[in-house]
Design a protein around this motif. Structure first.
Motif, PDB file in Angstrom:
ATOM      1  N   SER A   1       6.443  -3.124  -2.699  1.00 41.95           N
ATOM      2  CA  SER A   1       6.044  -3.140  -1.290  1.00 41.95           C
ATOM      3  C   SER A   1       5.765  -4.556  -0.793  1.00 41.95           C
ATOM      4  CB  SER A   1       4.795  -2.278  -1.094  1.00 41.95           C
ATOM      5  OG  SER A   1       3.701  -2.806  -1.841  1.00 41.95           O
ATOM      6  N   GLU A   2       6.027  -5.558  -1.614  1.00 40.89           N
ATOM      7  CA  GLU A   2       5.632  -6.931  -1.302  1.00 40.89           C
ATOM      8  C   GLU A   2       6.225  -7.424   0.010  1.00 40.89           C
ATOM      9  OE1 GLU A   2       6.098 -11.488  -3.100  1.00 40.89           O
ATOM     10  OE2 GLU A   2       6.807  -9.759  -4.257  1.00 40.89           O
ATOM     11  N   LEU A   3       7.533  -7.223   0.229  1.00 42.75           N
ATOM     12  CA  LEU A   3       8.171  -7.740   1.430  1.00 42.75           C
ATOM     13  C   LEU A   3       7.648  -7.040   2.678  1.00 42.75           C
ATOM     14  CD1 LEU A   3      11.863  -8.110   0.195  1.00 42.75           C
ATOM     15  CD2 LEU A   3      10.238  -9.951   0.684  1.00 42.75           C
ATOM     16  N   VAL A   4       7.460  -5.725   2.597  1.00 45.45           N
ATOM     17  CA  VAL A   4       6.934  -4.979   3.748  1.00 45.45           C
ATOM     18  C   VAL A   4       5.534  -5.470   4.096  1.00 45.45           C
ATOM     19  CG1 VAL A   4       6.322  -2.689   4.607  1.00 45.45           C
ATOM     20  CG2 VAL A   4       8.356  -2.977   3.186  1.00 45.45           C
ATOM     21  N   GLU A   5       4.699  -5.663   3.097  1.00 47.52           N
ATOM     22  CA  GLU A   5       3.320  -6.122   3.346  1.00 47.52           C
ATOM     23  C   GLU A   5       3.301  -7.533   3.937  1.00 47.52           C
ATOM     24  OE1 GLU A   5       1.532  -5.706  -0.462  1.00 47.52           O
ATOM     25  OE2 GLU A   5       1.464  -3.504  -0.372  1.00 47.52           O
ATOM     26  N   ARG A   6       4.189  -8.397   3.454  1.00 44.47           N
ATOM     27  CA  ARG A   6       4.244  -9.756   3.991  1.00 44.47           C
ATOM     28  C   ARG A   6       4.683  -9.750   5.449  1.00 44.47           C
ATOM     29  NH1 ARG A   6       8.469 -13.241   1.061  1.00 44.47           N
ATOM     30  NH2 ARG A   6       7.176 -12.616  -0.720  1.00 44.47           N
ATOM     31  N   MET A   7       5.689  -8.918   5.778  1.00 43.22           N
ATOM     32  CA  MET A   7       6.146  -8.800   7.161  1.00 43.22           C
ATOM     33  C   MET A   7       5.009  -8.371   8.085  1.00 43.22           C
ATOM     34  SD  MET A   7       8.821  -5.959   8.578  1.00 43.22           S
ATOM     35  CE  MET A   7       7.693  -4.718   7.907  1.00 43.22           C
ATOM     36  N   TRP A   8       4.245  -7.360   7.663  1.00 43.54           N
ATOM     37  CA  TRP A   8       3.146  -6.860   8.490  1.00 43.54           C
ATOM     38  C   TRP A   8       2.043  -7.901   8.652  1.00 43.54           C
ATOM     39  CZ3 TRP A   8       2.742  -3.127  11.858  1.00 43.54           C
ATOM     40  CH2 TRP A   8       3.657  -2.076  11.813  1.00 43.54           C
TER      41      TRP A   8
END
Length: 392
Positions: free
Chosen positions: A290-297
């Motif tokens: 989920s790293e990329l999704v969390e960074r985007m948010w």
């Protein structure tokens, strides 16, 4: 005046209204910083939410598929164009979306054309949010069903339509999961509750929610924990997934009916194997972390807060889609042009994409942006905002 000469006058009218603009022609691949007319500029208009368009694993998967399967599939899928990689992608998509099955189309637009023209018949009614995407609108137009529009996210208005539609054989409610111009989220739990009360079918278009909302970017159904209560999930492979294509996820029966009857599926050559392979790799990357999704948010929350503090009107945004509302079409395009002079590409969006008095700069904040990138963009936005009188 004869033939197509009238088109010149149409173009002049667009210029008079300040709405004329041809697409930018980029000299580099889709990325955070890109080459345009020999200049390096910061990209803030791309739907490449997670940076997958240039992700090394996706590029490697695409290249491997070319050498294994060739450059193209050779046919439409129902004749000779289905390869094992297409089947693998659909199985992985269904698992990702929590459904029995999924069917991939050539684009998100053609998915909506195929789904609505196939499933909606004379004697049915489709009930649509007034701000739904153009592909939903056009898909509905291709059907023989009656059409009802409810005010944006107004559940009282939706219930009024449902209450008055008992004479129809089937009732379809369709909504975007995330609305593409405002960046707000559909009230899907309330829609589902009304659908269950009035025996209606729910279809959600997650074009801007897949890879954005939900655990690991699984979409709006997962975001609201509505698995098993949303009948059809439509999505795109062209935005957060970073490649191209669309899909419909739901029951196995839905997939098989669409295979037999959906004209965009039946009469279009299937994706090149490299496309299917890179889409498949994107889904696997999402499922693993989920790293990329969390960074985007994290980036999106911080940037929207900074814009509001600077005095910009970001409308109803609650996602990485962040509009800056300007209003007048010519003023919107001027703002966009000035930003480009400052090294930031942020496209102006005007009528007919949005209402005539709702022109805006639509920003999309991604996982690939760094804090330095966002700081650079914010300073450019504030400079142009003060210069044009949009902020003080």
């Amino acid at each position: 005046m004869s033939g197509l000469d009238y088109l010149a006058e149409e173009l002049e009218q667009l210029k008079r209204e300040g709405r004329y603009r041809l697409p930018a022609v980029w000299e580099s691949g889709s990325d955070v910083w890109m080459e345009l007319n020999g200049r390096r500029v910061l990209q803030l208009s791309s739907n490449n939410y997670l940076g997958f368009a240039n992700h090394p694993d996706l590029k490697r998967a695409a290249a491997d598929a070319v050498y294994r399967y060739g450059a193209g599939s050779g046919s439409v899928r129902t004749i000779a164009g289905t390869l094992k990689i297409h089947d693998e992608l659909e199985r992985e998509l269904a698992a990702f979306k929590g459904t029995e099955a999924a069917l991939v189309f050539q684009s998100g637009f053609t998915t909506n054309l195929g789904v609505f023209s196939t499933l909606l018949q004379d004697g049915d009614v489709v009930i649509s949010d007034e701000l739904n995407h153009a592909s939903i609108i056009d898909g509905i137009r291709l059907s023989k069903a009656a059409r009802k529009i409810y005010r944006h996210k107004d559940m009282n208005a939706l219930e009024d339509v449902l209450r008055a539609s008992g004479q129809y054989r089937k009732r379809f409610i369709v909504t975007d999961g995330v609305f593409s111009m405002d960046g707000d989220i559909a009230p899907l739990p309330a829609i589902v509750e009304l659908a269950e009360r009035y025996d209606a079918i729910v279809c959600v278009d997650d074009a801007h929610a897949s890879g954005v909302l939900g655990r690991n970017g699984k979409g709006s159904t997962d975001h609201f924990n509505l698995h098993g209560r949303v009948h059809i999930q439509i999505g795109t492979l062209s935005k957060a997934i970073g490649v191209v294509g669309g899909y419909a996820a739901g029951s196995q029966a839905l997939k098989e009916v669409l295979i037999h009857k959906a004209r965009p599926f039946l009469f279009s050559t299937s994706h090149p194997p490299s496309v299917a392979a890179s889409c498949l790799e994107a889904i696997r990357v999402l499922r693993s972390s989920s790293e990329l999704v969390e960074r985007m948010w994290s980036h999106a929350h911080g940037f929207r807060k900074a814009l509001i503090q600077a005095g910009f009107d970001t409308g109803a945004s609650e996602t990485p889609i962040i509009p800056i509302i300007i209003g007048d079409a010519a003023a919107t395009m001027h703002f966009s042009s000035r930003l480009l002079e400052e090294g930031v590409f942020a496209q102006g969006i005007v009528f007919p994409t949005v209402a005539a008095d709702k022109g805006r700069i639509r920003l999309i904040i991604t996982a690939a942006h760094s804090q330095d990138d966002l700081d650079f963009a914010l300073e450019a936005l504030k400079k142009v905002g003060r210069e044009t009188g949009l902020i003080s």
